[in-house]
Design a protein around this motif. Structure first.
Motif, PDB file in Angstrom:
ATOM      1  N   TYR A 149       0.815  -1.159  -0.042  1.00 34.51           N
ATOM      2  CA  TYR A 149       0.098  -0.051  -0.065  1.00 34.51           C
ATOM      3  C   TYR A 149       0.730   1.418  -0.075  1.00 34.51           C
ATOM      4  N   LEU A 150       1.911   1.093   1.101  1.00 34.11           N
ATOM      5  CA  LEU A 150       2.791   2.392   0.897  1.00 34.11           C
ATOM      6  C   LEU A 150       3.604   2.591  -0.145  1.00 34.11           C
ATOM      7  N   SER A 151       4.093   1.639  -0.768  1.00 39.19           N
ATOM      8  CA  SER A 151       4.678   1.558  -2.054  1.00 39.19           C
ATOM      9  C   SER A 151       3.847   1.917  -3.035  1.00 39.19           C
ATOM     10  N   TRP A 152       2.584   1.623  -3.133  1.00 39.81           N
ATOM     11  CA  TRP A 152       1.549   2.132  -4.184  1.00 39.81           C
ATOM     12  C   TRP A 152       1.529   3.710  -4.209  1.00 39.81           C
ATOM     13  N   ARG A 153       1.534   4.328  -3.040  1.00 41.45           N
ATOM     14  CA  ARG A 153       1.384   5.628  -3.010  1.00 41.45           C
ATOM     15  C   ARG A 153       2.699   6.506  -3.200  1.00 41.45           C
ATOM     16  N   GLN A 154       3.958   5.951  -2.714  1.00 38.26           N
ATOM     17  CA  GLN A 154       5.312   6.483  -3.163  1.00 38.26           C
ATOM     18  C   GLN A 154       5.154   6.413  -4.786  1.00 38.26           C
ATOM     19  N   ALA A 155       5.066   5.330  -5.469  1.00 39.69           N
ATOM     20  CA  ALA A 155       5.275   5.077  -6.925  1.00 39.69           C
ATOM     21  C   ALA A 155       4.328   5.968  -7.284  1.00 39.69           C
ATOM     22  N   ASP A 156       3.033   6.458  -7.129  1.00 44.99           N
ATOM     23  CA  ASP A 156       2.160   7.454  -7.344  1.00 44.99           C
ATOM     24  C   ASP A 156       2.964   8.700  -7.348  1.00 44.99           C
ATOM     25  N   CYS A 157       3.475   8.826  -6.260  1.00 46.06           N
ATOM     26  CA  CYS A 157       4.177  10.461  -6.027  1.00 46.06           C
ATOM     27  C   CYS A 157       5.401  10.390  -7.208  1.00 46.06           C
ATOM     28  N   HIS A 158       6.005   9.372  -7.297  1.00 52.47           N
ATOM     29  CA  HIS A 158       7.182   9.378  -8.448  1.00 52.47           C
ATOM     30  C   HIS A 158       6.706   9.763  -9.728  1.00 52.47           C
ATOM     31  N   ILE A 159       5.630   8.919 -10.113  1.00 49.59           N
ATOM     32  CA  ILE A 159       4.997   9.130 -11.398  1.00 49.59           C
ATOM     33  C   ILE A 159       4.488  10.234 -11.814  1.00 49.59           C
ATOM     34  N   ASN A 160       3.770  11.044 -10.863  1.00 48.45           N
ATOM     35  CA  ASN A 160       3.177  12.079 -11.044  1.00 48.45           C
ATOM     36  C   ASN A 160       4.406  13.233 -11.053  1.00 48.45           C
ATOM     37  N   ASN A 161       5.268  13.287 -10.282  1.00 45.17           N
ATOM     38  CA  ASN A 161       6.442  14.347 -10.015  1.00 45.17           C
ATOM     39  C   ASN A 161       7.223  14.339 -11.210  1.00 45.17           C
ATOM     40  N   LEU A 162       7.630  13.025 -11.600  1.00 52.65           N
ATOM     41  CA  LEU A 162       8.287  12.930 -12.949  1.00 52.65           C
ATOM     42  C   LEU A 162       7.812  13.763 -13.945  1.00 52.65           C
ATOM     43  N   TYR A 163       6.478  13.200 -14.146  1.00 49.63           N
ATOM     44  CA  TYR A 163       5.672  13.845 -15.270  1.00 49.63           C
ATOM     45  C   TYR A 163       5.566  15.416 -15.087  1.00 49.63           C
ATOM     46  N   ASN A 164       5.157  15.716 -13.970  1.00 48.26           N
ATOM     47  CA  ASN A 164       4.831  17.326 -13.723  1.00 48.26           C
ATOM     48  C   ASN A 164       6.151  18.203 -13.816  1.00 48.26           C
ATOM     49  N   THR A 165       7.330  17.506 -13.349  1.00 45.63           N
ATOM     50  CA  THR A 165       8.492  18.334 -13.524  1.00 45.63           C
ATOM     51  C   THR A 165       9.000  18.670 -14.742  1.00 45.63           C
ATOM     52  N   VAL A 166       8.957  17.424 -15.839  1.00 49.97           N
ATOM     53  CA  VAL A 166       9.244  17.669 -17.151  1.00 49.97           C
ATOM     54  C   VAL A 166       8.227  18.702 -17.826  1.00 49.97           C
ATOM     55  N   PHE A 167       7.117  18.521 -17.243  1.00 46.28           N
ATOM     56  CA  PHE A 167       5.930  19.326 -18.188  1.00 46.28           C
ATOM     57  C   PHE A 167       5.976  20.905 -17.841  1.00 46.28           C
ATOM     58  N   TRP A 168       6.519  21.070 -16.602  1.00 43.94           N
ATOM     59  CA  TRP A 168       6.596  22.627 -16.358  1.00 43.94           C
ATOM     60  C   TRP A 168       7.850  23.044 -16.895  1.00 43.94           C
ATOM     61  N   THR A 169       9.037  22.237 -16.606  1.00 42.94           N
ATOM     62  CA  THR A 169      10.254  22.605 -17.391  1.00 42.94           C
ATOM     63  C   THR A 169      10.214  22.939 -18.791  1.00 42.94           C
ATOM     64  N   LEU A 170       9.322  22.122 -19.550  1.00 43.25           N
ATOM     65  CA  LEU A 170       9.197  22.487 -20.986  1.00 43.25           C
ATOM     66  C   LEU A 170       8.406  23.741 -21.081  1.00 43.25           C
ATOM     67  N   VAL A 171       7.192  24.054 -20.334  1.00 38.92           N
ATOM     68  CA  VAL A 171       6.588  25.244 -20.344  1.00 38.92           C
ATOM     69  C   VAL A 171       7.338  26.404 -19.823  1.00 38.92           C
ATOM     70  N   GLN A 172       7.987  26.240 -18.551  1.00 36.25           N
ATOM     71  CA  GLN A 172       8.857  27.513 -18.054  1.00 36.25           C
ATOM     72  C   GLN A 172      10.166  27.739 -18.527  1.00 36.25           C
ATOM     73  N   LYS A 173      10.885  26.528 -18.972  1.00 33.04           N
ATOM     74  CA  LYS A 173      12.266  26.958 -19.507  1.00 33.04           C
ATOM     75  C   LYS A 173      12.295  26.894 -20.985  1.00 33.04           C
ATOM     76  N   GLY A 174      11.333  25.883 -21.450  1.00 34.65           N
ATOM     77  CA  GLY A 174      11.399  25.396 -22.705  1.00 34.65           C
ATOM     78  C   GLY A 174      10.537  26.442 -23.934  1.00 34.65           C
ATOM     79  N   GLY A 175       9.768  27.103 -23.141  1.00 36.16           N
ATOM     80  CA  GLY A 175       8.761  28.165 -23.943  1.00 36.16           C
ATOM     81  C   GLY A 175       7.590  27.553 -24.615  1.00 36.16           C
ATOM     82  N   LEU A 176       7.424  26.285 -24.233  1.00 38.24           N
ATOM     83  CA  LEU A 176       6.162  25.376 -24.835  1.00 38.24           C
ATOM     84  C   LEU A 176       4.905  25.925 -24.154  1.00 38.24           C
ATOM     85  N   THR A 177       3.910  25.931 -24.986  1.00 35.60           N
ATOM     86  CA  THR A 177       2.479  26.122 -24.490  1.00 35.60           C
ATOM     87  C   THR A 177       2.196  24.827 -23.400  1.00 35.60           C
ATOM     88  N   THR A 178       1.099  25.065 -22.689  1.00 41.46           N
ATOM     89  CA  THR A 178       0.749  23.814 -22.062  1.00 41.46           C
ATOM     90  C   THR A 178       0.265  22.697 -22.975  1.00 41.46           C
TER      91      THR A 178
END
Ligand code: DGT
Ligand code: MG
Ligand code: MG
Ligand code: MG
Ligand code: MG
Length: 268
Positions: free
Chosen positions: A143-172
């Motif tokens: 159960y705890l692994s499931w929640r931490q894996a969820d954190c990892h998946i979302n954070n990796l996605y969000n980190t790349v997504f907002w880097t592309l927008v904030q530093k890469g100049g892409l639209t959302t």
């Protein structure tokens, strides 16, 4: 005392006692935090004030309620694990869940200003709660692994997504398109080759979420004591105390559980 004729209504209450021997997990999740985070100007992808306030509120839950052995939080959620032998509130699910949710919510409001300073709280936030029972140590760890894996998946996605927008100049919309169908390795590669970011060096708080544990320590205080037939004396008194410790580490692998053997009780 004589019973009133209304007393029978009590028998309409249903039994929600949690099965014995199981770990009781209460998970809270912020209601509509998509909107709440926008309206309160949370930074993207992670707002350290918001995460700090979540953790402060969870700490208050651990300190005020009984028998919580570990808590894990990320984003707008927190999970609290009651020890499997807990008999707090006779293991009644509704009592446990509502105490966790209300202690957490009131703390979130109470400590808001300490974290958000000049940003006012615009309306009262709320958190839903659920109770899940896990009969084995393996189930609880998964159960705890499931929640931490969820954190990892979302954070990796969000980190790349907002880097592309904030530093890469892409639209959302462009960033979303760019990430469609990519695997974890592709996302790491985008960060590394295009933005010189090694994901593994990003904040552990964001990558791993927050784990709260009890840590024992000794506390010595000076007491004035009066022995019979003697002068009053100052005597040092040492007590074993515990306080909540915050960790931002992996809880999926064996190492964490080997380093903290007191959290789990033997499966019988
Ligand atoms: P729900 O739980 O069904 O009532 O709806 P939400 O909107 O709370 O959805 P949920 O819990 O799946 O997702 C959490 C939302 O909270 C998500 O939209 C992102 C937002 N959020 C959480 N932490 C942060 C943060 O640190 N920064 C920002 N910008 N947003 C955050
Ligand atoms: Mg939800
Ligand atoms: Mg939510
Ligand atoms: Mg959530
Ligand atoms: Mg009462």
């Amino acid at each position: 005392m004589a019973k009133s004729k209304f007393e029978y209504v009590r028998s309409f209450e249903t039994d929600d006692t949690c099965l014995r021997n199981c770990y009781i997990v209460v998970r809270l999740d912020g209601r509509n935090f998509h909107k709440f985070s926008e309206q309160h100007g949370f930074t993207k992808p992670n707002d350290n004030r918001a995460l700090g306030l979540m953790t402060r509120s969870a700490q208050s839950v651990m300190e005020e309620l009984e028998d919580i052995i570990i808590a894990y939080g990320q984003s707008d959620e927190f999970s609290f694990v009651f020890k499997r032998t807990s008999n707090w509130f006779k293991r009644r699910a509704s009592k446990l869940m509502t105490h966790v949710a209300s202690q957490f919510s009131s703390s979130y409001v109470f400590y808001w200003k300490e974290y958000f300073e000049e940003q006012p709280l615009l309306y009262p936030p709320s958190f839903d709660g659920r109770v899940v029972l896990y009969p084995t140590n393996r189930n609880l760890r998964d159960y705890l692994s499931w929640r931490q894996a969820d954190c990892h998946i979302n954070n990796l996605y969000n980190t790349v997504f907002w880097t592309l927008v904030q530093k890469g100049g892409l639209t959302t919309a462009q960033a979303e398109d760019r990430l469609k169908g990519t695997l974890a390795a592709d996302k790491n590669e985008i960060l590394f080759s295009e933005f010189d970011i090694n994901y593994n060096n990003e904040s552990a708080l964001h990558r791993k979420g927050t784990t709260l544990l009890w840590k024992k320590h000794e506390e010595t205080v000076i007491r004035r004591m009066k022995q019979p037939n003697a002068e009053e004396k100052e005597v040092p008194v040492t007590r074993s105390k515990r306080r909540v410790e915050n960790l931002y580490c992996d809880i999926i692998g064996e190492q964490f559980w080997e380093e903290h053997p007191d959290i789990l009780e033997e499966d019988n």
